[in-house]
Design a protein around this motif. Structure first.
Motif, PDB file in Angstrom:
ATOM      1  N   LYS A 260       0.835  -1.201   0.000  1.00  0.00           N
ATOM      2  CA  LYS A 260       0.000   0.000   0.000  1.00  0.00           C
ATOM      3  C   LYS A 260       0.872   1.255   0.000  1.00  0.00           C
ATOM      4  CE  LYS A 260      -3.506  -2.201   2.985  1.00  0.00           C
ATOM      5  NZ  LYS A 260      -4.304  -2.049   4.221  1.00  0.00           N
ATOM      6  N   ARG A 261       0.247   2.363  -0.362  1.00  0.00           N
ATOM      7  CA  ARG A 261       0.811   3.688  -0.123  1.00  0.00           C
ATOM      8  C   ARG A 261      -0.099   4.400   0.871  1.00  0.00           C
ATOM      9  NH1 ARG A 261       0.334   6.817  -4.339  1.00  0.00           N
ATOM     10  NH2 ARG A 261      -1.251   5.492  -5.293  1.00  0.00           N
ATOM     11  N   SER A 262       0.386   5.469   1.488  1.00  0.00           N
ATOM     12  CA  SER A 262      -0.383   6.119   2.546  1.00  0.00           C
ATOM     13  C   SER A 262      -0.293   7.633   2.421  1.00  0.00           C
ATOM     14  CB  SER A 262       0.154   5.691   3.920  1.00  0.00           C
ATOM     15  OG  SER A 262      -0.442   6.440   4.959  1.00  0.00           O
ATOM     16  N   CYS A 263      -1.462   8.280   2.565  1.00  0.00           N
ATOM     17  CA  CYS A 263      -1.498   9.744   2.557  1.00  0.00           C
ATOM     18  C   CYS A 263      -2.412  10.231   3.676  1.00  0.00           C
ATOM     19  CB  CYS A 263      -1.976  10.278   1.209  1.00  0.00           C
ATOM     20  SG  CYS A 263      -3.728   9.957   0.854  1.00  0.00           S
ATOM     21  N   PHE A 264      -2.229  11.496   4.046  1.00  0.00           N
ATOM     22  CA  PHE A 264      -3.092  12.138   5.036  1.00  0.00           C
ATOM     23  C   PHE A 264      -4.088  13.057   4.333  1.00  0.00           C
ATOM     24  CE2 PHE A 264       0.562  11.709   8.215  1.00  0.00           C
ATOM     25  CZ  PHE A 264      -0.029  10.623   8.855  1.00  0.00           C
ATOM     26  N   ALA A 453       5.304   3.986   5.680  1.00  0.00           N
ATOM     27  CA  ALA A 453       5.047   4.893   6.802  1.00  0.00           C
ATOM     28  C   ALA A 453       3.735   5.627   6.582  1.00  0.00           C
ATOM     29  CB  ALA A 453       6.184   5.888   6.936  1.00  0.00           C
ATOM     30  N   LEU A 454       2.982   5.847   7.647  1.00  0.00           N
ATOM     31  CA  LEU A 454       1.735   6.589   7.534  1.00  0.00           C
ATOM     32  C   LEU A 454       1.996   7.999   7.014  1.00  0.00           C
ATOM     33  CD1 LEU A 454      -0.144   5.566  10.816  1.00  0.00           C
ATOM     34  CD2 LEU A 454      -0.860   5.075   8.474  1.00  0.00           C
ATOM     35  N   GLY A 455       1.210   8.391   6.004  1.00  0.00           N
ATOM     36  CA  GLY A 455       1.353   9.730   5.448  1.00  0.00           C
ATOM     37  C   GLY A 455       2.602   9.943   4.612  1.00  0.00           C
TER      38      GLY A 455
END
Length: 464
Positions: A260-264, A453-455
Motif C-alpha cells: 500500500k501507499r499512505s497519505c493524510f 510509513a503513515l502519510g
C-alpha cells in the motif's frame, strides 16, 4: 468442502469450484470453534474469485490450494511480525505497556442485575469516555466495582449513547432471539447490492489479476486493512487515507500496510475532502470502516459516491452490519465475540478466542465481496455496495460446528511459520512477516512494495 466454503460459493451464485483444494483440519488453536477451517474456506473463496478474474483476462482458470494451518497463520499474522535487532536476529514486536494494560481490562465484569458486561478500553478517547461514565480508575478492581453498580442494559445503552464501546455477554440463543441478531440472520454473510448503473469495465489482459484497479482504503484496526492488503496482493494500487489525528495501533499498521501507499487527508477539511472526491472519481474501490451514517453525513455515502463515479465498488466494513437496531454502534473484535455468544461458549467462564478471528475473517470476506463485485462490473457494469461485519463473521463461525481439542500444546510453532515468512526492508527497519498463503497454479500473489510509513505519500494515484 466444508459448510463455510459452500455458503460463500452460493454468494458467488455459481457451483462449487473443483479447482479449489483445502487440506488439513482443526484443531489448530485452543478453542472448540473451527477457526482455521473457516479461515481456509474464506481464503479458498478468495482464490476462486481471483481465478474467475484470471479466466476473464486469459481464458484459463487456476488451481487454488489452501492449507488449513497456513490459513490459521493468516488470521493471526500480527503475531508473526518480527523486527531485526542490532545483533542481526529477529524478534517479535512487543505490545506497549499502555496496550497491555488496555487488553488486560477488556474482560467481562458482573453487573448489578447478575449479568456480565464487557467495556472496551482499546483506544484512548474510548477509554476516557467509558471511564467517565463508570466514574472509576483504570484498573480491573476499580472497573469491577463501578460496573457492579449498573444494570447491564442500562450500562449498555449509556455507553452506546456516548459513542463509546461495550457489550453484554450473551449466549448464542440470546443473540439469535435479539432483534439485531434476527435481522443479521436474515442477511447473507457478504452482501452485494447494486446501487447504480454504468458501462462494463473489463479487466486489462496484461498484468496480475487486479492490474489497473485503484483502491482507496479508509480503514484501520483491523478488518478493513486486511481487506485492502488482500486486494494489493493481486496487483491493485492501494492508497490508504487517514487524518493525521486518527488513532492507530503501530503493530497492525506495519503488518497490514504491505503493498500500500499512505497519505493524510482530513474529510473534515473542505479542501482535503475535495481532494478525496477527486481520488474517488479516478478510482475503482472505496473501502471504509466507519459505522453506518457517518460518511453519509459528510457527503461520502455509497449512493452519492456511486453517482459521482459510476462503476464504483463501495465496501463497508463494521461491527454490527447494515440493518437492525444496533447498526449505528461502533464495535471491535472483543465486542463482536461477546454479544454473539462466541466468548460465552468458548470457556466455562466467558473468554475471548485465542485469535482475532472476527477481524481477520471479516477483512478477507470484504476482499471476497469486492472481488465478486469487480467481476460483476466487468461483465455487466454497475456500481455495487459490498457489506460485511464482525458480527456476521462470528455467526458464520458458529454455523461450522464444534470440535474437541487438547488443552495444551496448541498453536503454530516457529518451524511452521518460518517458511511462510518473507523479509522486507521498510521505514520501520528490516522486518520478517507472513507472506500470502494461498497457492495458485499460474500466478502467485505478492505485494508491490513493503509496509509504508503513515502519510508517506502524496494523495494521488500511480501513473497508469
Amino acid at each position: 468442502m466444508n459448510n463455510a466454503f459452500q455458503e460463500l460459493m452460493q454468494i458467488r451464485d455459481r457451483s462449487e469450484d473443483p479447482n479449489a483444494v483445502i487440506t488439513g483440519n482443526d484443531p489448530v488453536f485452543s478453542t472448540r470453534f473451527k477457526v482455521a477451517e473457516m479461515a481456509a474456506s474464506i481464503l479458498a473463496a478468495n482464490g476462486v474469485a481471483v481465478s474467475d478474474i484470471w479466466q476473464m483476462k486469459t481464458g484459463r482458470r487456476q488451481q487454488v490450494s489452501v492449507d488449513v494451518r497456513h490459513a490459521a497463520a493468516a488470521v493471526s499474522s500480527s503475531n508473526y511480525l518480527e523486527f531485526q535487532q542490532p545483533d542481526g536476529t529477529y524478534h517479535a514486536m512487543e505490545d506497549s505497556p499502555a496496550a497491555k494494560a488496555a487488553y488486560g481490562t477488556i474482560i467481562p465484569y458482573p453487573t448489578k442485575d447478575g449479568r456480565l458486561f464487557m467495556p472496551h478500553f482499546g483506544i484512548k478517547h474510548l477509554k476516557e469516555t467509558v471511564l467517565g461514565i463508570l466514574d472509576c480508575d483504570f484498573d480491573t478492581q476499580s472497573i469491577c466495582k463501578a460496573v457492579a453498580k449498573w444494570d447491564a442494559e442500562e450500562l449498555d445503552q449509556t455507553i452506546a449513547a456516548a459513542n463509546a464501546c461495550g457489550g453484554i455477554v450473551r449466549t448464542r440463543d440470546e443473540w439469535m432471539a435479539h432483534p439485531h441478531g434476527k435481522a443479521m440472520a436474515a442477511q447473507a454473510v457478504v452482501e452485494i447490492e447494486k446501487i447504480g448503473e454504468s458501462d462494463p469495465e473489463p479487466f486489462p489482459q496484461a498484468g496480475p489479476p487486479l492490474a489497473g484497479v485503484r483502491v482507496l482504503d479508509l480503514t484501520r484496526i483491523l478488518a478493513g486493512p486486511v481487506a485492502a492488503r488482500t486486494l494489493g496482493e493481486y496487483g491493485a494500487d492501494v492508497l490508504m487515507v487517514a487524518a493525521r489525528h486518527t488513532p492507530q495501533i503501530k503493530k497492525f499498521v506495519i503488518d497490514l500496510s504491505h503493498g500500500k501507499r499512505s497519505c493524510f487527508l482530513d474529510i473534515g477539511n473542505k479542501e482535503e475532502a475535495a481532494q478525496l472526491k477527486q481520488l474517488v472519481r479516478e478510482g475503482d474501490v472505496f473501502s471504509q470502516g466507519y459505522r453506518p451514517g457517518v460518511l453519509e453525513a459528510r457527503g461520502f455515502g455509497p449512493e452519492e459516491l456511486a453517482a459521482h463515479r459510476p462503476g464504483l465498488i463501495y465496501t463497508s466494513i463494521n461491527c454490527y452490519g447494515s440493518g437492525g437496531p444496533l447498526s449505528d454502534r461502533g464495535g471491535w473484535e472483543q465486542i463482536a465475540q461477546t454479544i454473539t455468544g462466541l466468548s460465552h461458549e468458548n470457556a466455562d467462564f466467558p473468554e475471548l478466542l485465542p485469535v482475532y478471528i472476527c477481524d481477520y475473517s471479516t477483512g478477507y470476506l470484504g476482499a471476497y465481496g469486492t472481488l465478486l463485485a469487480l467481476a460483476r462490473r466487468a461483465e455487466e457494469g454497475g456500481s455495487y455496495h459490498v457489506k460485511v461485519s464482525l458480527c456476521q463473521s462470528a455467526m458464520l463461525l458458529q454455523r461450522q460446528g464444534r470440535i474437541d481439542y487438547p488443552r495444551d500444546g496448541m498453536g503454530l510453532d516457529a518451524t511452521e511459520i518460518s517458511p511462510l515468512q518473507m523479509q522486507s526492508e521498510t521505514s520501520y527497519g528490516s522486518l520478517r512477516h507472513l507472506g500470502p498463503v494461498i497457492g495458485y497454479s499460474e500466478t502467485q500473489p505478492n505485494w508491490g512494495g513493503p509496509s509504508c510509513a503513515l502519510g508517506g505519500h502524496k494523495a494521488e494515484w500511480l501513473a497508469a
